[in-house]
Scaffold this active site. Structure first.
Site, PDB file in Angstrom:
ATOM      1  N   HIS A   1      46.792  23.298   0.031  1.00  9.75           N
ATOM      2  CA  HIS A   1      46.791  21.927   0.543  1.00  9.75           C
ATOM      3  C   HIS A   1      47.440  21.042  -0.518  1.00  9.75           C
ATOM      4  O   HIS A   1      47.134  21.150  -1.705  1.00  9.75           O
ATOM      5  CB  HIS A   1      45.351  21.481   0.806  1.00  9.75           C
ATOM      6  CG  HIS A   1      45.226  20.019   1.051  1.00  9.75           C
ATOM      7  ND1 HIS A   1      46.049  19.358   1.929  1.00  9.75           N
ATOM      8  CD2 HIS A   1      44.402  19.068   0.512  1.00  9.75           C
ATOM      9  CE1 HIS A   1      45.716  18.070   1.942  1.00  9.75           C
ATOM     10  NE2 HIS A   1      44.735  17.875   1.086  1.00  9.75           N
TER      11      HIS A   1
ATOM     12  N   ASN B   1      50.254  13.485   0.453  1.00  8.65           N
ATOM     13  CA  ASN B   1      49.159  14.215   1.085  1.00  8.65           C
ATOM     14  C   ASN B   1      49.179  13.915   2.589  1.00  8.65           C
ATOM     15  O   ASN B   1      48.847  12.802   2.998  1.00  8.65           O
ATOM     16  CB  ASN B   1      47.830  13.789   0.455  1.00  8.65           C
ATOM     17  CG  ASN B   1      46.641  14.534   1.037  1.00  8.65           C
ATOM     18  OD1 ASN B   1      46.749  15.203   2.061  1.00  8.65           O
ATOM     19  ND2 ASN B   1      45.490  14.401   0.390  1.00  8.65           N
TER      20      ASN B   1
ATOM     21  N   CYS C   1      41.414  17.297   5.635  1.00 13.34           N
ATOM     22  CA  CYS C   1      42.495  18.041   4.958  1.00 13.34           C
ATOM     23  C   CYS C   1      42.351  19.558   5.116  1.00 13.34           C
ATOM     24  O   CYS C   1      43.317  20.296   4.899  1.00 13.34           O
ATOM     25  CB  CYS C   1      42.552  17.682   3.480  1.00 13.34           C
ATOM     26  SG  CYS C   1      42.913  15.948   3.212  1.00 13.34           S
TER      27      CYS C   1
HETATM   28  N1  ACO Z   1      48.749   2.486  -9.637  1.00 15.51           N
HETATM   29  C1  ACO Z   1      48.453   2.048 -10.875  1.00 15.51           C
HETATM   30  N2  ACO Z   1      47.219   2.095 -11.377  1.00 15.51           N
HETATM   31  C2  ACO Z   1      46.248   2.602 -10.617  1.00 15.51           C
HETATM   32  C3  ACO Z   1      46.493   3.093  -9.318  1.00 15.51           C
HETATM   33  C4  ACO Z   1      47.809   3.015  -8.836  1.00 15.51           C
HETATM   34  N3  ACO Z   1      48.145   3.442  -7.607  1.00 15.51           N
HETATM   35  N4  ACO Z   1      45.339   3.542  -8.803  1.00 15.51           N
HETATM   36  C5  ACO Z   1      44.397   3.369  -9.737  1.00 15.51           C
HETATM   37  N5  ACO Z   1      44.952   2.789 -10.829  1.00 15.51           N
HETATM   38  C6  ACO Z   1      44.282   2.423 -12.084  1.00 15.51           C
HETATM   39  C7  ACO Z   1      42.806   2.206 -11.919  1.00 15.51           C
HETATM   40  O1  ACO Z   1      42.532   0.885 -11.481  1.00 15.51           O
HETATM   41  C8  ACO Z   1      42.299   2.454 -13.316  1.00 15.51           C
HETATM   42  O2  ACO Z   1      42.527   1.305 -14.090  1.00 15.51           O
HETATM   43  P1  ACO Z   1      41.445   0.832 -15.202  1.00 15.51           P
HETATM   44  O3  ACO Z   1      41.382   1.947 -16.185  1.00 15.51           O
HETATM   45  O4  ACO Z   1      42.039  -0.421 -15.734  1.00 15.51           O
HETATM   46  O5  ACO Z   1      40.173   0.640 -14.440  1.00 15.51           O
HETATM   47  C9  ACO Z   1      43.234   3.544 -13.835  1.00 15.51           C
HETATM   48  O6  ACO Z   1      44.398   3.506 -12.991  1.00 15.51           O
HETATM   49  C10 ACO Z   1      42.623   4.929 -13.814  1.00 15.51           C
HETATM   50  O7  ACO Z   1      42.049   5.115 -12.528  1.00 15.51           O
HETATM   51  P2  ACO Z   1      41.236   6.420 -12.183  1.00 15.51           P
HETATM   52  O8  ACO Z   1      40.672   6.287 -10.815  1.00 15.51           O
HETATM   53  O9  ACO Z   1      40.307   6.725 -13.305  1.00 15.51           O
HETATM   54  O10 ACO Z   1      42.412   7.492 -12.169  1.00 15.51           O
HETATM   55  P3  ACO Z   1      42.299   9.052 -12.052  1.00 15.51           P
HETATM   56  O11 ACO Z   1      42.875   9.689 -13.251  1.00 15.51           O
HETATM   57  O12 ACO Z   1      40.950   9.505 -11.596  1.00 15.51           O
HETATM   58  O13 ACO Z   1      43.335   9.333 -10.865  1.00 15.51           O
HETATM   59  C11 ACO Z   1      43.403   9.851  -8.518  1.00 15.51           C
HETATM   60  C12 ACO Z   1      43.079   8.794  -9.586  1.00 15.51           C
HETATM   61  C13 ACO Z   1      44.882  10.169  -8.578  1.00 15.51           C
HETATM   62  C14 ACO Z   1      43.045   9.278  -7.153  1.00 15.51           C
HETATM   63  C15 ACO Z   1      42.574  11.127  -8.813  1.00 15.51           C
HETATM   64  O14 ACO Z   1      41.209  10.808  -9.004  1.00 15.51           O
HETATM   65  C16 ACO Z   1      42.707  12.136  -7.703  1.00 15.51           C
HETATM   66  O15 ACO Z   1      43.750  12.654  -7.456  1.00 15.51           O
HETATM   67  N6  ACO Z   1      41.602  12.498  -7.022  1.00 15.51           N
HETATM   68  C17 ACO Z   1      41.646  13.385  -5.919  1.00 15.51           C
HETATM   69  C18 ACO Z   1      41.730  12.568  -4.705  1.00 15.51           C
HETATM   70  C19 ACO Z   1      42.535  13.202  -3.597  1.00 15.51           C
HETATM   71  O16 ACO Z   1      43.443  13.947  -3.788  1.00 15.51           O
HETATM   72  N7  ACO Z   1      42.159  12.803  -2.391  1.00 15.51           N
HETATM   73  C20 ACO Z   1      42.854  13.182  -1.235  1.00 15.51           C
HETATM   74  C21 ACO Z   1      41.969  13.629  -0.160  1.00 15.51           C
HETATM   75  S1  ACO Z   1      40.975  14.994  -0.645  1.00 15.51           S
HETATM   76  C22 ACO Z   1      41.987  16.222  -0.848  1.00 15.51           C
HETATM   77  O17 ACO Z   1      42.988  16.223  -0.215  1.00 15.51           O
HETATM   78  C23 ACO Z   1      41.647  17.306  -1.805  1.00 15.51           C
END
Ligand code: ACO
Length: 325
Positions: free
Chosen positions: A252, A282, A114
């Site tokens: 980004h 993204n 990224c």
């Molecule tokens: N739809 C519905 N529910 C979902 C989904 C989905 N797509 N994905 C996960 N869940 C559920 C999980 O299973 C979990 O359920 P549980 O509580 O029953 O176990 C719940 O939602 C919470 O999941 P978390 O992983 O704790 O959610 P979080 O608040 O951390 O959000 C996310 C997840 C959006 C991926 C966040 O961590 C994030 O944005 N991280 C950055 C990742 C990123 O942007 N990566 C891209 C590449 S790096 C970059 O570009 C910077």
């Protein structure tokens, strides 16, 4: 004082727009969950047989047309991608051929996930500043949909496909102050010890397969806010500037919550932030140039505006660029 000035830009998005509601028909997710956690509402996905090189070429040709140039005017194609057409040759050489450069200049890919566009921009800027080339085509292009596990709802909802390109040209105008147009400074970092937080579980020397993305979302989120805040501060302090001097943060586009948190740390109001993650998802290395082209084309970014670009991605890699448009 030699500067690399951004003289034109262009973008390409595939035709197939997939909304969160569309995804909810295929996997267990909802528009509400995706919108609230990420700010993403839709993404564009490449069609069957539509390659990274096709999207990169379309973006490059759009930028060349805006500049009134052809491939024969370009000395180097530097293409940031994590989804090349093939293991080799570089996707950039396909673009070099398609835009009609013939055997003129050189072309290569950059892999910094990224952060790829910032790395490519820094590389092109240094080639220009050293006097080795006069004009570079800097492209970010990705077909992320091919490295996603479409059964893993924690990753597949986040990404999109697309490409955007910028033409950099050497300029001798001005004394090289922050008031002059062009790339003012670039700042690159990486920390290989964190490569396990976000990676693709395949590759030519390991599994001989392409693999799919695996990610520790929470940790990536935490590092993203910290590292991007650090590097934008580094860019401003290096140049004796403050966030008040910046017209546009062009970050980004990974997640609206990451962007909001970074902007808040910088005390930059939302009106100064270019946000396209809701429409594009993204798109990895393509995300910054796609945001840039969008804001240039809709008239938000004007000539002379000070732009602060920043990214973090797998590696971990991160970086920033300060540019007077
Ligand atoms: N739809 C519905 N529910 C979902 C989904 C989905 N797509 N994905 C996960 N869940 C559920 C999980 O299973 C979990 O359920 P549980 O509580 O029953 O176990 C719940 O939602 C919470 O999941 P978390 O992983 O704790 O959610 P979080 O608040 O951390 O959000 C996310 C997840 C959006 C991926 C966040 O961590 C994030 O944005 N991280 C950055 C990742 C990123 O942007 N990566 C891209 C590449 S790096 C970059 O570009 C910077």
């Amino acid at each position: 004082m030699r500067r690399s000035v951004m003289i034109a830009c262009g973008k390409y998005l595939p035709r197939n727009c997939v909304t969160n509601a569309d995804l909810a028909k295929r996997i267990e997710t909802s528009d509400d969950w995706i919108t609230q956690r990420t700010g993403i509402r839709q993404r564009y996905l490449a069609g069957e047989g539509e390659l990274t090189s096709d999207m990169a070429t379309a973006a490059a040709l759009a930028a060349l047309e805006k500049a009134g140039l052809t491939g024969r005017d370009i000395d180097a194609v530097i293409l940031a991608t994590t989804t090349p057409d093939q293991t080799f040759p570089a996707t950039a050489v396909t673009v070099q051929d398609r835009i009609g450069m013939g055997d003129r200049g050189f072309a290569f890919d950059i892999q910094a996930v990224c952060s790829g566009f910032i790395y490519a921009l820094a590389t092109a800027d240094n080639f220009i500043k050293s006097g080795q080339i006069k004009r570079a085509l800097v492209i970010g292009a990705e077909r992320m949909s091919n490295i996603l596990d479409w059964n893993d709802r924690t990753t597949c909802v986040l990404f999109g496909d697309g490409a955007a390109a910028v033409i950099l040209e050497a300029s001798e105008e001005g004394a090289g102050t922050t008031a002059d147009r062009g790339v003012i400074s670039t700042h690159l970092h990486s920390e290989g010890a964190q490569r396990g937080l976000l990676f693709v579980n395949g590759g030519p020397s390991s599994t001989q397969t392409t693999g799919v993305i695996e990610m520790n979302g929470k940790e990536v989120f935490r590092h993203a806010v910290t590292r991007m805040s650090e590097v934008v501060t580094e860019a401003l302090v290096t140049n004796g500037l403050s966030s008040a001097d910046v017209q546009w943060l062009v970050p980004h586009q990974a997640n609206k919550r990451i962007i909001d948190a970074t902007a808040e740390k910088l005390q930059l109001p939302p009106e100064k932030v270019v946000l396209t993650v809701s429409e594009h998802g993204n798109t990895s290395a393509a995300s910054i140039p796609l945001a840039l082209v969008t804001a240039v084309e809709d008239g938000r970014i004007k000539r002379g505006d000070l732009l602060l670009m920043e990214a973090m991605g797998g590696g971990l890699t991160w970086g920033a660029a300060l540019v007077r448009w």
